[in-house]
Write a protein that holds these residues in place. Structure first.
Motif, PDB file in Angstrom:
ATOM      1  N   THR A  97       0.840  -1.203   0.000  1.00  0.00           N
ATOM      2  CA  THR A  97       0.000   0.000   0.000  1.00  0.00           C
ATOM      3  C   THR A  97       0.868   1.243   0.000  1.00  0.00           C
ATOM      4  N   GLN A  98       2.102   1.119   0.499  1.00  0.00           N
ATOM      5  CA  GLN A  98       3.007   2.267   0.476  1.00  0.00           C
ATOM      6  C   GLN A  98       4.448   1.785   0.384  1.00  0.00           C
ATOM      7  N   LEU A 121     -10.732   7.917  -1.933  1.00  0.00           N
ATOM      8  CA  LEU A 121     -11.384   6.683  -1.465  1.00  0.00           C
ATOM      9  C   LEU A 121     -12.642   6.304  -2.240  1.00  0.00           C
ATOM     10  N   GLN A 122     -13.285   7.286  -2.888  1.00  0.00           N
ATOM     11  CA  GLN A 122     -14.593   7.021  -3.487  1.00  0.00           C
ATOM     12  C   GLN A 122     -14.700   7.561  -4.911  1.00  0.00           C
ATOM     13  N   CYS A 123     -15.734   7.088  -5.602  1.00  0.00           N
ATOM     14  CA  CYS A 123     -16.047   7.625  -6.923  1.00  0.00           C
ATOM     15  C   CYS A 123     -17.457   8.207  -6.876  1.00  0.00           C
ATOM     16  N   TYR A 124     -17.606   9.436  -7.381  1.00  0.00           N
ATOM     17  CA  TYR A 124     -18.898  10.135  -7.402  1.00  0.00           C
ATOM     18  C   TYR A 124     -19.345  10.273  -8.854  1.00  0.00           C
ATOM     19  N   LYS A 156     -11.364   0.494  -4.926  1.00  0.00           N
ATOM     20  CA  LYS A 156     -10.426  -0.481  -4.353  1.00  0.00           C
ATOM     21  C   LYS A 156      -9.111   0.209  -4.021  1.00  0.00           C
ATOM     22  N   GLU A 157      -8.692   1.091  -4.920  1.00  0.00           N
ATOM     23  CA  GLU A 157      -7.421   1.779  -4.732  1.00  0.00           C
ATOM     24  C   GLU A 157      -7.647   3.252  -5.037  1.00  0.00           C
ATOM     25  N   GLY A 213      -3.863   1.756 -10.265  1.00  0.00           N
ATOM     26  CA  GLY A 213      -2.672   0.898 -10.203  1.00  0.00           C
ATOM     27  C   GLY A 213      -2.985  -0.585 -10.258  1.00  0.00           C
ATOM     28  N   GLY A 214      -4.214  -0.954  -9.902  1.00  0.00           N
ATOM     29  CA  GLY A 214      -4.559  -2.378  -9.845  1.00  0.00           C
ATOM     30  C   GLY A 214      -5.192  -2.943 -11.092  1.00  0.00           C
TER      31      GLY A 214
END
Length: 777
Positions: free
Chosen positions: A75-76, A353-356, A372-373, A391-392
């Motif tokens: 994650t980092q 964190l989210q999609c609007y 997810k990412e 990235g995923g």
């Protein structure tokens, strides 16, 4: 777009800061000549000392180990390489423990960079050496050696090449021995910094001549800045390759990838020695000569669609303006906005964190789902759905927030995809392969599986930019692309068994776009702006393609313009200086497309008579032939003076059977093999032979006659007549073999042909009468 600068009153370091690097979007490490490594937390605004280095170690460059691609995704970042003035590089963990120190160069190690996979490290030093090391710090090779210090180094997008400085020169050296080295004079002073972006494949360089420059990977100059007051001490690409930042004495500049400047800030920083972009590309950190670390957020990005204008006013706030009634809406988000896209009456915004998903009809109730990412690097929209790339992977969602599919292909690297290499339509996703740039992967949007029989679209040259058309049926979906020679091609997306033709539409095309309302294509050619009102003309009647174009002079757009959007009949072009130019094209071709798609042929003819333009008639002619409406085609061809084609269409109308008509329409469009197949399937063997005779396709005519044991003498007779006309002797062995001892009787042959025509008429009248009986019942 501009930078919002934040700078502490008092610096946290006592000496100059030499390098900075982000671990996450909110956490940064800085190294200074005061031997301290400090961690900055942007959420809590706290700083803490991670480690105090020995007094003889002066840090010069820092680079975090990349988030590894593939299954072991971190994650980092967990560790970094630190290069120092004592000729060593140090592998240091996130907690500040020095895992390993390696004697690398004589004199200072001026830069160190991990490759994209994290499998190799390159270091350069004052001793003029470029060395490649393993992940654990073992020396693999000394790539090059020269007499001058190497100040900066960067990996190529595929981690197969290294770019480094040599005084005023830039050098690209592949890792393979004996491979060709590219070298060119880039600046008039010593080059201090370089960066090479993996998404757009462009190179930045900055030098003591007070200029920054943008190059392509062949060493061609794309942008040359005006001289600044002071040497340019740092440059860095944003991760997605759309922006870059430039640092100098008391100067921080934000630029577009083509070079022009969005914003210029003058913070009190001294020289900015190093610039690092956060992973999500929303903020910059700079290592300053006066001990400060400067932070800058990218704000006031604009998105436009029809009468809506969206502006990112703060990190978590957007303003929507409707220019028709000046209504303003404010959109507040819980987290920082990373990417946004406005098209097809929807605004798609991704935060950390989210999609609007907002509809332009209602800004108050967005549809929200978790990501997810958080590092979305690309959003593409089509009429029915949109695509997110992070990235995923690659994810397709409907505007209701429903997950649809996630296409995958071998060697997929999502971090290097951009709007030029991915295209989306209502039913298809196209992605250019980075490993082999001559290949395009095609996927069904609904399932994410390879399209058709899974055959890849392969071209003879490397492809630069791809674009799918947006309207019409799936079976007619077309993809246009520009290759390395700047030639524009078009081909069909559905690929079943047969080898689809890839047809050239234009040359010296630099940028292209499909209209969002109908399948009209526009592009910028050498010195012209060109619109292909009906690109499918190349499949129907290539002769009239020039008559279906609209062209105008494009010299007003200066060098390297770019098409931003093609909405309705409005094309937006960005010039090399960053200014936007709007061009309106005729609305009539779009109306013609609409009439034809709903088979309103009479309305289409009426429209063309009203507009009285040759381009409209030529488009209608091609559309009518493509849709097998020969009556309309005849009217349209007559209007553009193509008399020979009018006569041919008349002759098609008089043919006795529908199969013959169909075959001759296919021949009209140049599809000889398909025409022959239609006739053979209908049992019209003589007609299939006759079309090959008419086209002087002698080999095939004889092959069919022998195969079906009929009309061999007819073929031989026509061949003999053909040779006599030109006073030639027969040399073809097959013809000589079958002509041996055969007497040609023209009376007999004519009778046979007459009989075939009568037979065909009877067949068609029988099928017609049986159809009528069926209708009566």
């Amino acid at each position: 777009m501009r930078l919002k600068i934040s700078l502490l009153k008092e610096p946290k370091h006592q000496e100059l800061v030499s390098c900075v690097g982000w671990t996450t979007a909110e956490e940064l490490y800085s190294c200074s000549d005061d031997h301290q490594i400090v961690k900055w937390n942007l959420l809590t605004s706290e700083t803490s000392q991670i480690v105090k280095l020995p007094d003889d170690i002066y840090p010069i460059d820092l680079h975090w180990f990349p988030k590894s691609l593939g299954i072991k995704k971190q994650t980092q970042a967990e560790s970094f390489v630190l290069t120092s003035s004592d000729g060593k590089f140090h592998l240091i963990s996130k907690l500040g423990r020095v895992e390993k120190s390696v004697e690398a160069h004589c004199g200072a190690v001026l830069a160190g960079r991990w490759n994209y996979e994290g499998t190799a490290l390159v270091t350069v030093g004052e001793d003029g050496q470029i060395k490649i090391w393993s992940k654990t710090g073992m020396l693999r090779s000394t790539l090059a050696q020269q007499g001058t210090p190497v100040y900066s180094v960067a990996w190529g997008p595929d981690s197969e090449k290294v770019l480094y400085t040599a005084g005023k020169q830039l050098i690209i050296k592949p890792l393979q021995p004996n491979a060709k080295v590219l070298q060119w004079k880039a600046h008039d002073g010593i080059i201090l910094k370089v960066d090479w972006n993996s998404v757009n494949d462009l190179i930045l360089s900055a030098g003591e001549d007070c200029k920054y420059k943008v190059w392509d990977s062949y060493g061609r100059l794309l942008y040359n800045s005006q001289p600044h007051e002071h040497p340019i001490t740092s440059v860095a690409w944003a991760p997605d390759g759309e922006l870059f930042a430039v640092g100098s004495f008391h100067t921080l500049r934000l630029c577009d990838k083509t070079g022009w400047s969005y914003a210029l800030e003058k913070p009190n920083t001294g020289s900015i020695f190093n610039i690092a972009w956060s992973i999500d590309g929303t903020q910059i950190a700079g290592a300053c000569g006066n001990g400060h670390v400067v932070f800058a957020h990218v704000v006031e990005q604009h998105w436009e669609w029809k009468n809506f204008q969206v502006t990112l006013t703060k990190r978590r706030t957007m303003q929507v303006r409707n220019v028709l009634n000046d209504a303003v809406d404010l959109l507040e988000f819980r987290d920082r906005v990373i990417k946004a896209s406005l098209n097809y009456a929807h605004l798609v915004v991704s935060t950390s964190l989210q999609c609007y998903v907002f509809s332009t009809k209602n800004w108050n109730t967005p549809l929200i789902f978790d990501l997810k990412e958080g590092t979305v690097s690309l959003i593409l929209q089509a009429e029915r759905h949109f695509l997110l790339v992070d990235g995923g992977g690659i994810y397709l969602y409907s505007y209701e927030g429903r997950f649809i599919s996630s296409p995958k292909f071998p060697g997929m690297r999502t971090d290097i995809l951009n709007a030029q290499t991915v295209s989306l339509s209502n039913d298809t996703i196209a992605i250019k392969d980075k490993a082999d740039e001559k290949i395009i992967f095609l996927f069904e949007a609904s399932t994410g599986k390879p399209l058709g029989d899974g055959k890849l679209l392969s071209h003879k040259n490397e492809i630069l930019e791809i674009a799918l058309d947006q309207k019409g049926l799936t079976n007619d979906r077309k993809i246009a692309f520009i290759d390395k020679n700047r030639d524009l091609y078009i081909t069909s997306v559905k690929r079943f068994g047969k080898e689809e033709q890839i047809i050239k539409l234009g040359t010296m095309v630099h940028t292209l776009a499909w209209s969002d309302t109908c399948n009209i294509l526009c592009g910028l050619q050498d010195t012209r702006f060109t619109v292909w009102y009906y690109p499918n003309t190349v499949y129907v009647d290539r002769d009239i393609l020039p008559k279906t174009l609209y062209e105008r002079d494009a010299s007003e757009f200066s060098k390297n313009p770019h098409i931003v959007s093609f909405v309705g009949n409005q094309v937006t072009i960005r010039r090399a200086d960053g200014s936007l130019v709007h061009i309106s094209i005729s609305p009539y071709p779009a109306i013609l497309h609409e009439y034809v798609s709903s088979s309103k042929w009479e309305d289409a003819v009426r429209l063309c008579r009203f507009v009285k333009e040759q381009t409209m008639w030529a488009c209608l002619a091609a559309m009518a032939v493509a849709n097998r409406d020969m009556t309309t085609a005849e009217i349209a061809y007559a209007a553009i003076g193509e008399i020979d084609k009018v006569q041919y269409i008349n002759s098609i109308k008089e043919l006795p059977s529908k199969e013959s008509k169909m075959a001759h329409i296919l021949m009209f469009s140049g599809n000889i093999q398909e025409a022959e197949m239609v006739l053979l399937q209908a049992g019209l063997i003589y007609q299939a032979i006759q079309i090959n005779i008419n086209l002087y396709n002698w080999e095939r005519a004889l092959e069919l006659a022998v195969k079906y044991k009929t009309h061999v003498d007819t073929v031989l007779a026509y061949r003999q007549k053909f040779l006599e006309t030109f006073g030639k002797q027969e040399t073809n062995k097959r013809y000589l073999q079958y002509a041996e001892g055969l007497q040609i009787d023209w009376e007999k042959i004519r009778a046979k042909i007459e009989m075939e025509i009568t037979k065909e008429r009877e067949r068609s009248s029988t099928s017609q009468s049986s159809k009528n009986i069926g209708l009566r019942h």
